[in-house]
Enzyme design. Sequence first.
Site, mmCIF file in Angstrom:
data_model
loop_
_atom_site.group_PDB
_atom_site.id
_atom_site.type_symbol
_atom_site.label_atom_id
_atom_site.label_comp_id
_atom_site.label_asym_id
_atom_site.label_seq_id
_atom_site.Cartn_x
_atom_site.Cartn_y
_atom_site.Cartn_z
ATOM 1 N N HIS A 33 3.620 -5.098 3.737
ATOM 2 C CA HIS A 33 3.217 -5.640 4.844
ATOM 3 C C HIS A 33 2.721 -7.118 5.086
ATOM 4 C CE1 HIS A 33 3.833 -1.671 7.002
ATOM 5 N NE2 HIS A 33 2.741 -1.450 6.183
ATOM 6 N N GLU A 42 -0.172 -4.732 11.307
ATOM 7 C CA GLU A 42 0.439 -4.402 10.465
ATOM 8 C C GLU A 42 2.107 -4.711 10.536
ATOM 9 O OE1 GLU A 42 0.884 -0.043 9.976
ATOM 10 O OE2 GLU A 42 0.126 -0.338 7.649
ATOM 11 N N ASP A 94 -5.057 -10.947 -0.582
ATOM 12 C CA ASP A 94 -3.922 -11.418 -0.482
ATOM 13 C C ASP A 94 -3.084 -11.210 -1.627
ATOM 14 O OD1 ASP A 94 -1.683 -13.053 0.379
ATOM 15 O OD2 ASP A 94 -2.901 -14.872 -0.548
ATOM 16 N N HIS A 95 -1.878 -10.620 -1.530
ATOM 17 C CA HIS A 95 -1.123 -10.396 -2.524
ATOM 18 C C HIS A 95 -1.561 -9.058 -3.508
ATOM 19 C CE1 HIS A 95 1.401 -13.792 -1.387
ATOM 20 N NE2 HIS A 95 2.263 -13.320 -2.184
ATOM 21 N N HIS A 121 1.101 -1.106 0.042
ATOM 22 C CA HIS A 121 -0.146 -0.066 0.074
ATOM 23 C C HIS A 121 1.023 1.204 0.018
ATOM 24 C CE1 HIS A 121 -0.204 0.955 4.704
ATOM 25 N NE2 HIS A 121 1.029 0.562 4.338
ATOM 26 N N HIS A 156 4.739 0.187 -0.333
ATOM 27 C CA HIS A 156 5.693 -0.688 0.566
ATOM 28 C C HIS A 156 4.866 -1.826 1.074
ATOM 29 C CE1 HIS A 156 3.995 2.145 3.411
ATOM 30 N NE2 HIS A 156 4.006 1.276 4.093
ATOM 31 N N CYS A 213 6.049 6.652 4.264
ATOM 32 C CA CYS A 213 4.579 5.739 3.900
ATOM 33 C C CYS A 213 4.047 6.364 2.844
ATOM 34 C CB CYS A 213 3.855 5.533 5.128
ATOM 35 S SG CYS A 213 4.492 4.754 6.469
HETATM 36 N N1 LIG Z 1 -2.406 5.924 12.355
HETATM 37 C C1 LIG Z 1 -1.634 5.158 11.718
HETATM 38 N N2 LIG Z 1 -0.384 5.401 11.390
HETATM 39 C C2 LIG Z 1 0.481 4.778 10.417
HETATM 40 C C3 LIG Z 1 -0.033 3.657 9.845
HETATM 41 C C4 LIG Z 1 -1.361 3.378 10.023
HETATM 42 O O1 LIG Z 1 -2.166 2.631 9.459
HETATM 43 N N3 LIG Z 1 -2.296 4.198 10.883
HETATM 44 N N4 LIG Z 1 0.728 3.056 8.903
HETATM 45 C C5 LIG Z 1 1.882 3.420 8.855
HETATM 46 C C6 LIG Z 1 2.439 2.590 7.553
HETATM 47 O O2 LIG Z 1 1.719 1.851 6.785
HETATM 48 C C7 LIG Z 1 3.734 1.766 8.016
HETATM 49 O O3 LIG Z 1 4.446 1.029 6.973
HETATM 50 C C8 LIG Z 1 4.069 1.508 9.273
HETATM 51 O O4 LIG Z 1 5.330 2.324 9.561
HETATM 52 P P1 LIG Z 1 6.230 2.073 10.793
HETATM 53 O O5 LIG Z 1 5.446 2.716 11.820
HETATM 54 O O6 LIG Z 1 7.706 3.041 10.383
HETATM 55 O O7 LIG Z 1 6.610 0.769 10.852
HETATM 56 P P2 LIG Z 1 7.147 0.049 12.252
HETATM 57 O O8 LIG Z 1 8.079 1.049 12.971
HETATM 58 O O9 LIG Z 1 5.995 -0.261 13.325
HETATM 59 O O10 LIG Z 1 7.871 -1.286 11.585
HETATM 60 P P3 LIG Z 1 8.927 -1.458 10.660
HETATM 61 O O11 LIG Z 1 9.131 -2.925 10.484
HETATM 62 O O12 LIG Z 1 10.212 -0.998 11.390
HETATM 63 O O13 LIG Z 1 8.460 -0.789 9.453
HETATM 64 C C9 LIG Z 1 2.501 4.586 9.190
HETATM 65 N N5 LIG Z 1 1.808 5.096 10.383
HETATM 66 ZN ZN LIG Z 2 2.678 0.593 5.604
#
Ligand SMILES: Nc1nc2c(c(=O)[nH]1)N=C([C@H](O)[C@H](O)COP(=O)(O)OP(=O)(O)OP(=O)(O)O)CN2
Ligand SMILES: [Zn+2]
Length: 140
Positions: free
Chosen positions: A42, A123, A80-81, A15, A40, A34
Amino acid sequence: MKAHLSRRYHFPASHRLHSDAFDAERNRVVFGKCNNPHGHGHNYTVQVTVSGEVDPATGMVCNLADLDAFAQTNLLDRFDHVNLNTLECFRESVSTTENLSIEVYRIFCGFTAAHLERVHVEETNNNSFDYAGNVDPGFI
Ligand SMILES: Nc1nc2c(c(=O)[nH]1)N=C([C@H](O)[C@H](O)COP(=O)(O)OP(=O)(O)OP(=O)(O)O)CN2
Ligand SMILES: [Zn+2]
């Protein structure tokens, strides 16, 4: 006797966080990395919790095989995918996991063999989101 049953499903998807309500600069500021135009991915985990009376004949709230079949057709075959941003449900809403949780809840409302309590969507190892439908204002 009423009981709760939870089951977990897994799917990879990609996404990009982007809002049509913002210009390019605002999108970059709000969504940061993001908002990368290439997107990217998940490995999402969806946990569905349903409840109901335990059937004395089967010992079950509902048959996991029935829940799995429903999840395969209505969740996994759809998500999926895929690139979440290409799905109709994200045509006008940002593909955050809050919105994904609401969509997953809406989907499992169609499972009629038990009562849907809530969905929990992971996620990343650090981020997870829950949705349990609209709360009755009488309880707030
Ligand atoms: N309120 C939200 N904030 C964010 C969302 C969301 O769905 N709701 N999603 C993202 C991202 O899609 C993002 O990929 C997550 O990034 P990040 O926080 O950096 O990821 P983590 O540090 O938890 O894990 P990594 O494996 O290091 O990426 C962002 N914000
Ligand atoms: Zn993401």
